[in-house]
Design a protein around this motif. Structure first.
Motif, mmCIF file in Angstrom:
data_model
loop_
_atom_site.group_PDB
_atom_site.id
_atom_site.type_symbol
_atom_site.label_atom_id
_atom_site.label_comp_id
_atom_site.label_asym_id
_atom_site.label_seq_id
_atom_site.Cartn_x
_atom_site.Cartn_y
_atom_site.Cartn_z
ATOM 1 N N MET A 1 -6.895 53.305 102.758
ATOM 2 C CA MET A 1 -6.079 53.777 101.659
ATOM 3 C C MET A 1 -5.559 52.561 100.899
ATOM 4 S SD MET A 1 -2.647 55.977 101.971
ATOM 5 C CE MET A 1 -2.592 57.438 101.024
ATOM 6 N N THR A 2 -5.674 52.565 99.614
ATOM 7 C CA THR A 2 -5.194 51.475 98.790
ATOM 8 C C THR A 2 -4.217 52.013 97.773
ATOM 9 O OG1 THR A 2 -7.006 51.712 97.221
ATOM 10 C CG2 THR A 2 -7.341 50.169 99.052
ATOM 11 N N GLY A 3 -3.595 51.086 97.062
ATOM 12 C CA GLY A 3 -2.658 51.502 96.030
ATOM 13 C C GLY A 3 -1.228 51.290 96.459
ATOM 14 N N ALA A 4 -0.330 51.783 95.627
ATOM 15 C CA ALA A 4 1.097 51.566 95.838
ATOM 16 C C ALA A 4 1.594 52.189 97.132
ATOM 17 C CB ALA A 4 1.902 52.104 94.661
ATOM 18 N N SER A 5 1.023 53.325 97.522
ATOM 19 C CA SER A 5 1.520 53.996 98.717
ATOM 20 C C SER A 5 1.221 53.221 99.991
ATOM 21 C CB SER A 5 0.950 55.416 98.807
ATOM 22 O OG SER A 5 -0.462 55.343 98.929
ATOM 23 N N SER A 6 0.197 52.348 99.986
ATOM 24 C CA SER A 6 -0.128 51.599 101.190
ATOM 25 C C SER A 6 0.557 50.226 101.201
ATOM 26 C CB SER A 6 -1.630 51.418 101.329
ATOM 27 O OG SER A 6 -2.114 50.605 100.282
ATOM 28 N N TYR A 7 1.135 49.852 100.103
ATOM 29 C CA TYR A 7 1.798 48.555 100.015
ATOM 30 C C TYR A 7 3.235 48.694 100.484
ATOM 31 C CZ TYR A 7 3.902 44.358 98.049
ATOM 32 O OH TYR A 7 4.576 43.185 97.887
ATOM 33 N N ARG A 8 3.565 47.980 101.516
ATOM 34 C CA ARG A 8 4.933 47.982 102.041
ATOM 35 C C ARG A 8 5.500 46.581 101.880
ATOM 36 N NH1 ARG A 8 6.772 53.053 103.632
ATOM 37 N NH2 ARG A 8 4.980 54.198 104.335
ATOM 38 N N ARG A 9 6.514 46.470 101.105
ATOM 39 C CA ARG A 9 7.164 45.193 100.887
ATOM 40 C C ARG A 9 8.198 44.981 101.978
ATOM 41 N NH1 ARG A 9 10.789 43.743 95.689
ATOM 42 N NH2 ARG A 9 11.618 41.833 96.529
ATOM 43 N N LYS A 10 8.100 43.865 102.648
ATOM 44 C CA LYS A 10 9.051 43.545 103.704
ATOM 45 C C LYS A 10 10.109 42.606 103.135
ATOM 46 C CE LYS A 10 9.596 41.479 108.188
ATOM 47 N NZ LYS A 10 9.100 40.470 109.079
ATOM 48 N N LEU A 11 11.335 43.073 103.136
ATOM 49 C CA LEU A 11 12.439 42.242 102.689
ATOM 50 C C LEU A 11 12.952 41.434 103.873
ATOM 51 C CD1 LEU A 11 14.361 44.769 100.433
ATOM 52 C CD2 LEU A 11 12.756 43.002 99.742
ATOM 53 N N GLU A 12 13.060 40.151 103.665
ATOM 54 C CA GLU A 12 13.535 39.279 104.724
ATOM 55 C C GLU A 12 14.774 38.553 104.210
ATOM 56 O OE1 GLU A 12 11.631 36.110 107.859
ATOM 57 O OE2 GLU A 12 10.769 36.211 105.876
ATOM 58 N N PRO A 13 15.933 38.818 104.807
ATOM 59 C CA PRO A 13 17.154 38.164 104.333
ATOM 60 C C PRO A 13 17.073 36.648 104.540
ATOM 61 C CG PRO A 13 17.593 39.384 106.344
ATOM 62 C CD PRO A 13 16.173 39.691 105.952
ATOM 63 N N LEU A 14 17.859 35.938 103.772
ATOM 64 C CA LEU A 14 17.866 34.483 103.840
ATOM 65 C C LEU A 14 18.194 33.989 105.243
ATOM 66 C CD1 LEU A 14 17.487 31.881 102.224
ATOM 67 C CD2 LEU A 14 19.901 32.021 101.572
ATOM 68 N N CYS A 15 19.055 34.692 105.939
ATOM 69 C CA CYS A 15 19.413 34.264 107.298
ATOM 70 C C CYS A 15 18.182 34.217 108.206
ATOM 71 C CB CYS A 15 20.497 35.158 107.892
ATOM 72 S SG CYS A 15 20.003 36.874 108.122
ATOM 73 N N ALA A 16 17.280 35.164 108.064
ATOM 74 C CA ALA A 16 16.081 35.196 108.894
ATOM 75 C C ALA A 16 15.133 34.054 108.538
ATOM 76 C CB ALA A 16 15.373 36.546 108.733
ATOM 77 N N LYS A 17 15.121 33.668 107.284
ATOM 78 C CA LYS A 17 14.246 32.575 106.850
ATOM 79 C C LYS A 17 14.776 31.224 107.311
ATOM 80 C CE LYS A 17 12.937 35.053 102.675
ATOM 81 N NZ LYS A 17 13.058 35.042 101.206
ATOM 82 N N ILE A 18 16.098 31.072 107.322
ATOM 83 C CA ILE A 18 16.708 29.797 107.701
ATOM 84 C C ILE A 18 16.904 29.711 109.211
ATOM 85 C CG2 ILE A 18 18.826 28.415 107.517
ATOM 86 C CD1 ILE A 18 18.956 29.267 104.571
ATOM 87 N N GLY A 19 17.368 30.777 109.829
ATOM 88 C CA GLY A 19 17.588 30.796 111.270
ATOM 89 C C GLY A 19 18.991 30.358 111.646
#
Length: 131
Positions: A1-19
């Motif tokens: 399945m392609t298209g917008a419905s299969s695309y899941r954007r993962k939001l990662e807060p800044l704290c997770a990126k920095i640690g």
């Protein structure tokens, strides 16, 4: 399945990126600089337990970046800073030292995001300081 419905954007807060470990490192290194800085050191003379103060500030940044604490804390930035007589020169120096410290420990793209937060918080504090 392609298209917008299969695309899941993962939001990662800044704290997770920095640690969390890196947040703690930056705060510790920053306060080490502050305590000897000719412009800023006097504002910290009344702090008797620097390890507790650093832990509070690290927790503040962690939460500000989207993190969650096991034991929630209250942060009263305005109340703690209102009576210190902070000037624009003090805020500028604080931001410069903070940026310099982050440049050592944090990748540039993440340091830029964190510093943008610090600039916003500093501007908010300045706007609410007694005139």
């Amino acid at each position: 399945m392609t298209g917008a419905s299969s695309y899941r954007r993962k939001l990662e807060p800044l704290c997770a990126k920095i640690g969390r470990d890196r947040v703690d490192q930056v705060v510790h290194a920053f306060y080490t600089k502050l305590r000897t800085d000719p412009v800023l050191h006097g504002y910290f003379d009344g702090i008797t337990d620097f390890s507790e103060h650093e832990a509070l500030i690290a927790d503040f940044w962690w939460v500000a970046m989207g993190g969650i604490l096991a034991q929630p804390r209250q942060f009263d930035m305005l109340g703690r800073h209102r009576t210190l007589g902070l000037t624009p020169v003090v805020f500028e120096r604080w931001l410069a030292l903070f940026g310099d410290t982050m440049a050592i420990y944090v990748p540039p793209d993440l340091a830029k995001q964190w510093l943008q937060m610090a600039v916003g918080i500093g501007a908010n504090l300045q706007n609410q300081m007694p005139k």
